[in-house]
Design a protein around this motif. Structure first.
Motif, mmCIF file in Angstrom:
data_model
loop_
_atom_site.group_PDB
_atom_site.id
_atom_site.type_symbol
_atom_site.label_atom_id
_atom_site.label_comp_id
_atom_site.label_asym_id
_atom_site.label_seq_id
_atom_site.Cartn_x
_atom_site.Cartn_y
_atom_site.Cartn_z
ATOM 1 N N GLY A 1 -44.244 49.337 32.753
ATOM 2 C CA GLY A 1 -42.894 48.708 32.959
ATOM 3 C C GLY A 1 -41.954 49.230 33.900
ATOM 4 N N GLY A 2 -41.999 50.411 34.350
ATOM 5 C CA GLY A 2 -41.211 50.849 35.391
ATOM 6 C C GLY A 2 -40.909 50.024 36.646
ATOM 7 N N ILE A 3 -39.711 49.600 36.945
ATOM 8 C CA ILE A 3 -39.725 48.950 38.396
ATOM 9 C C ILE A 3 -38.574 49.776 39.298
ATOM 10 N N THR B 1 -35.410 49.172 35.407
ATOM 11 C CA THR B 1 -35.326 50.160 34.566
ATOM 12 C C THR B 1 -36.595 50.561 34.303
ATOM 13 N N ASP B 2 -37.046 51.539 33.287
ATOM 14 C CA ASP B 2 -38.318 51.977 32.789
ATOM 15 C C ASP B 2 -39.226 51.003 31.978
ATOM 16 N N ARG B 3 -38.558 49.843 31.751
ATOM 17 C CA ARG B 3 -39.191 48.779 31.035
ATOM 18 C C ARG B 3 -39.422 47.621 31.991
ATOM 19 N N GLY B 4 -38.486 47.268 32.951
ATOM 20 C CA GLY B 4 -38.891 46.106 33.446
ATOM 21 C C GLY B 4 -37.576 45.958 34.354
ATOM 22 N N PHE B 5 -37.149 44.480 34.389
ATOM 23 C CA PHE B 5 -35.913 44.331 35.301
ATOM 24 C C PHE B 5 -35.101 43.377 34.710
ATOM 25 N N ARG B 6 -33.891 43.112 35.163
ATOM 26 C CA ARG B 6 -32.939 42.296 34.550
ATOM 27 C C ARG B 6 -31.807 41.728 35.836
ATOM 28 N N ILE B 7 -31.350 40.593 35.410
ATOM 29 C CA ILE B 7 -30.347 40.282 36.600
ATOM 30 C C ILE B 7 -29.326 39.530 35.854
#
Length: 455
Positions: free
Chosen positions: A146-148, A121-127
């Motif tokens: 934060g963009g990934i 996301t534009d803030r980081g990542f999630r699993i």
């Protein structure tokens, strides 16, 4: 006509990798400036190893149970069934009474066994876990970044490969960061002179895709093993097999409609002219024996034997043009799933499996029999009179989605199920009837980007 050609000049043997003497660590929020020392290869591409992964083998390959997130020591077992580690520790919301707005989605990808998926996301990542659906952990970075744009899991262990992207990227677009979620930081990086398009991971290799080049590295020490030139590849198309016995890599060739297959165990390179138009999407079985390809026309999907490049089967999505977003084999290679911009997910029955293809490598085998009959047009009895369209093999089952959104598909761990992920944040789990076919049954629907609930 579809043809298979042997490579006129193989790139084997592999070049002897040079060790990189410059090792340090890179923290997440404040990475140090790049070292002035670097490795420059003959092509001028720059590669920098920032962390010696060989000294961290125990932590690099750790699979942890959920109740061991903070205190357990990682181990070397890379069991596909082991759950992924750790939930994230985030700063408290300064305004807990109002939910956070949903982030913008930049990337979606399944892990190697289709049991989990990663979200950039534009803030980081999630699993997330697929079945049962739940968020496993997330990493959201501070303001001003934060963009990934790419997140690749290594089965279910604590190691991820991430690439920055979006309007405010967390990392430069020309770097692959090796993230260890057990340590909560990056433990290595690979740096290039141009933008990274995608990354693929095996337990022993890292594959980095640039616009017109692909680089293969050892995972343990980040040493360069192989580099491949391709036609312009803006989508970063590349797939690798995941069985530990041998590595098969598939990527675009040097011509339109051509794919290149690298068999690393036998040191063989095979070029397959798969389509007349440019390659839009392809998928590889876990053992690397079968390859499915689709072109920019999006009407036909072809299945090839990667050993000799022979065409095994051809199935039809439809008659009008479409953009194919994803292809996926079932674990037994009995089924093939497809998603496109037409908003329909198709499941096709396959005539061959990768086991029979592997047997044919050493001895001739009879034509494989169908476990399930393919869906053939009812007009196939006059196939010699009407165009090929009327005798094409059609999908056995379908699922209708909203047209215009991008979706990717995979087969679920339960029998005859499909998992669908959308760039709108949608998660679907569906079931198809392998005998009757027709419309799939929706088992579950979630929105994994919904705003966080207040505490």
């Amino acid at each position: 006509m579809t043809t298979a050609l042997s490579s006129p000049s193989s790139s084997w043997p592999l070049p002897s990798p040079s060790p990189n003497p410059n090792f340090s660590t890179s923290m997440v929020h404040n990475p140090p400036p790049p070292s002035s020392a670097s490795l420059l290869h003959d092509d001028g591409e720059e590669h920098r190893s920032v962390s010696d992964l060989s000294d961290m083998s125990s932590s690099v390959y750790g699979d942890l149970d959920d109740d061991q997130r903070q205190q357990s020591t990682p181990h070397d077992d890379l069991s596909d069934a082991a759950p992924i580690i750790s939930s994230v520790t985030e700063a408290p919301d300064p305004n807990p009474s109002s939910p956070s707005p949903a982030p913008s989605l930049l990337h979606l990808s399944f892990n190697q066994d289709f049991g989990c998926f990663a979200v950039g996301t534009d803030r980081g990542f999630r699993i997330y876990n697929c079945d049962p659906f739940r968020e496993i952990f997330r990493r959201e970075f501070g303001e001003g970044g934060g963009g990934i744009a790419a997140v690749q899991m290594l089965f279910r262990c604590n190691i991820l490969a991430v690439v920055g992207g979006g309007c405010e990227p967390q990392y430069p677009l020309n770097k692959v960061m090796i993230w260890d979620d057990h340590q909560g930081r990056c433990i290595g990086e690979l740096s290039f002179r141009s933008e990274v398009k995608s990354v693929r991971l095996r337990r022993d290799k890292i594959v980095v895709v640039l616009l017109q080049k692909i680089f293969v590295y050892n995972f343990s020490d980040l040493k360069l093993l192989h580099q491949i030139e391709t036609i312009a590849n803006p989508k970063g198309l590349c797939e690798v097999s995941h069985l530990s016995t041998s590595m098969v890599l598939v990527c675009p060739g040097l011509q339109k409609g051509q794919v290149r297959v690298e068999h690393y165990a036998s040191k063989r390179t095979k070029f397959i002219t798969a389509h007349d138009s440019r390659i839009a999407c392809f998928a590889l079985t876990h053992d690397g024996m079968l390859l499915a390809t689709a072109s920019s026309k999006g009407t036909l999907v072809r299945i090839f034997n990667t050993l000799d490049g022979s065409l095994l089967q051809e199935v039809r999505r439809g008659a009008d043009r479409a953009e194919i977003y994803s292809l996926a084999f079932s674990s037994t290679a009995q089924w093939l799933a497809l998603s496109s911009d037409k908003g329909t997910v198709h499941v096709f029955s396959l005539k061959v499996d990768s086991v029979s293809v592997g047997i044919e490598r050493t001895r001739s085998a009879p034509e494989p029999t169908l476990s399930t009959p393919p869906a053939i047009s009812s007009l196939s009895f006059i196939r010699g009179v009407l165009p090929k369209y009327f005798s094409s093999e059609w999908s056995v089952a379908q699922f209708r989605l909203q047209e215009g959104y991008q979706y990717i598909v995979a087969f679920g761990h339960e029998k005859d199920t499909i998992v669908i992920l959308g760039m709108d944040g949608s998660f679907y789990r569906c079931q198809f009837n392998p005998v009757v076919g027709g419309e799939m049954i929706q088992l579950e629907h979630q929105n994994f980007l919904k705003p966080d609930e207040p505490f």
